[in-house]
Design a protein around this motif. Structure first.
Motif, short mmCIF file in Angstrom:
data_model
loop_
_atom_site.label_atom_id
_atom_site.label_comp_id
_atom_site.label_asym_id
_atom_site.label_seq_id
_atom_site.Cartn_x
_atom_site.Cartn_y
_atom_site.Cartn_z
N SER A 121 0.83 -1.20 0.00
CA SER A 121 0.00 0.00 0.00
C SER A 121 0.87 1.26 0.00
N HIS A 122 1.89 1.25 0.83
CA HIS A 122 2.81 2.40 0.89
C HIS A 122 3.58 2.56 -0.43
N SER A 125 1.34 4.14 -3.09
CA SER A 125 0.99 5.54 -2.86
C SER A 125 2.20 6.46 -2.88
N CYS A 148 -5.78 -1.03 5.44
CA CYS A 148 -4.75 -0.33 4.66
C CYS A 148 -5.34 0.95 4.09
N ARG A 149 -4.48 1.96 3.93
CA ARG A 149 -4.95 3.23 3.39
C ARG A 149 -5.21 3.17 1.89
N LEU A 150 -4.60 2.22 1.23
CA LEU A 150 -4.81 2.07 -0.21
C LEU A 150 -4.95 0.59 -0.53
N HIS A 152 -7.16 -2.29 -3.60
CA HIS A 152 -8.12 -2.46 -4.69
C HIS A 152 -9.31 -3.32 -4.26
N GLU A 379 -9.60 1.67 -10.46
CA GLU A 379 -8.66 2.49 -9.71
C GLU A 379 -8.63 2.03 -8.25
N PRO A 380 -7.52 2.28 -7.56
CA PRO A 380 -7.47 1.88 -6.15
C PRO A 380 -8.36 2.74 -5.28
N TRP A 382 -8.49 4.96 -2.13
CA TRP A 382 -7.60 5.76 -1.28
C TRP A 382 -8.39 6.23 -0.07
N SER A 384 -8.42 8.82 2.77
CA SER A 384 -7.79 10.09 3.14
C SER A 384 -7.60 10.18 4.65
#
Length: 400
Positions: A121-122, A125, A148-150, A152, A379-380, A382, A384
């Motif tokens: 994820s990191h 991003s 996780c912050r990001l 799919h 798209e993934p 995200w 915030s």
């Protein structure tokens, strides 16, 4: 046709995460859309201290301090509570892993443990890694460390978990209820009589399958001793896993006690699907993979000594489904097993409940969905900083 490069990342903190990854790898390798499939233990790319912290220390805590594991599980089950610290430690200790991932350049990345999921994820991003990250949760309960912050897509074991994540604020269309991926061999039909003939078992005696887990850290010796109080004729098979000293001690127990009830002692086996097909009851700890395999075979469980935290919650799920009973004291184990064996209608109801709750094709469902997603190029997601705060607030408000 464009053929995908697939990377399946796990860690050897226990064996369930690795087994889930291996199951997915088996299915992916049979797909015409895939070019290369790698299944990787992320800890092999780290230093020994970090590796021992995740794997060896975990096993020692399971054996010697399970109450601490339960406390840690509950204390960290809060969204984003430890993510900064964990990401910092992971980045400091996983440099070779990052280099490997970037050089392999996977089109599809699947993580069956939160450590590599957080790292991928990191990388997406912050470092521009172009891959599609999916996260496969390997227990029936969702712990906050899996967030996780990001990402799919999430694959979860139950509809309840999907509802939980949706209420927290994750997009519902990116959460798939698949079940926990197990080896495809568990989805192949195998009758009890056929399995018993192949394994050289008595055809008419109930079979009690005692599992110490793949690493052999379950209370198998105490279970075997407790089962000496059985009144119902039965045969017992103990799977010791990768624990030769346990195998030797139980083999000596077998020699000392004679043949009442009949006892067979085995080490690690790749034939668990056959032993489960042959058995009437599985006695052991309810890891996510073990429980999923057991249900796939319609095999009721007698839950003993679950690890506080995820295994206790797995146990709750099995009990809710009617696919297990739980023994709180070893003094009553023989009594509880006798009660089940003497009540065929109840045992049959538990078999039916286990089959009804089973998702033997979870690995196939996950792979098919990932390949469909890849074709659509979504798209993934995200999350915030503001959404993180909202998720944390919602989680605090719904915690019991």
């Amino acid at each position: 046709m464009f053929r995908r490069r697939v990377l399946i990342l796990s860690t050897s903190a226990g064996t369930g995460h690795l087994r889930a990854a291996e199951a997915l790898g088996k299915v992916f390798r049979h797909q015409p859309e895939t070019d290369e499939v790698l299944t990787v233990d992320a800890l092999k790319f780290t230093n020994k201290i970090f590796r021992d912290f995740y794997s060896s220390l975990y096993i020692q805590l399971v054996e010697k301090a399970p109450a601490f594991l339960g406390w840690w599980y509950k204390m960290t089950d809060e969204p984003w509570k430890t993510d900064r610290m964990r990401l910092m430690l992971d980045r400091l200790n996983t440099g070779p892993l990052v280099e490997f991932i970037e050089s392999y350049a996977p089109d599809i990345t699947v993580c069956t443990h939160f450590l590599p999921a957080e790292l991928i994820s990191h990388l997406i991003s912050q470092a521009g890694l172009r891959t599609r990250l999916s996260i496969v949760v390997t227990d029936f309960h969702f712990h906050a460390m899996w967030l996780c912050r990001l990402f799919h897509r999430y694959f979860v074991a139950t509809e309840e978990t999907r509802v939980h994540l949706s209420r927290l604020g994750l997009p519902e269309e990116r959460i798939t209820v698949s079940g926990i991926p197990i080896d495809p061999v568990f989805s192949q039909p195998l009758g009890r009589s056929e399995a018993r003939r192949a394994l050289g078992l008595a055809p008419d005696l109930p079979l009690l399958l005692v599992s110490a887990g793949a690493l052999g850290v379950g209370p198998a010796e105490v279970v075997v001793e407790s089962l000496r109080g059985l009144s119902t004729p039965a045969q017992i098979v103990v799977i010791c896993g990768k624990n030769p000293p346990l195998h030797e001690r139980l083999a000596q127990t077998r020699a000392d006690r004679g043949s009442s009830p009949p006892l067979r002692v085995l080490g690690f086996t790749h034939e668990m699907h056959r032993w489960m097909a042959a058995a009437d009851l599985l006695i052991g700890k309810p890891g996510g993979l073990t429980a999923s395999e057991s249900m796939a075979r319609g095999l009721p469980m007698v839950v003993v000594a679950p690890i506080p935290g995820q295994e206790e919650l797995n146990s709750d799920y099995l009990l809710e489904q009617g696919a297990a009973i739980k023994c709180h004291e070893f003094t009553t184990l023989a009594y509880k097993v006798d009660s089940l064996l003497c009540d065929p209608s109840r045992l049959q109801a538990m078999r039916t409940a286990a089959r009804n709750a089973a998702r033997p094709n979870a690995a196939q469902i996950i792979v098919r969905r990932l390949l469909e997603d890849e074709a659509k190029e979504p798209e993934p997601v995200w999350i915030s900083r503001k959404q993180k705060q909202q998720i944390a607030q919602v989680a605090k408000g719904v915690k019991l």
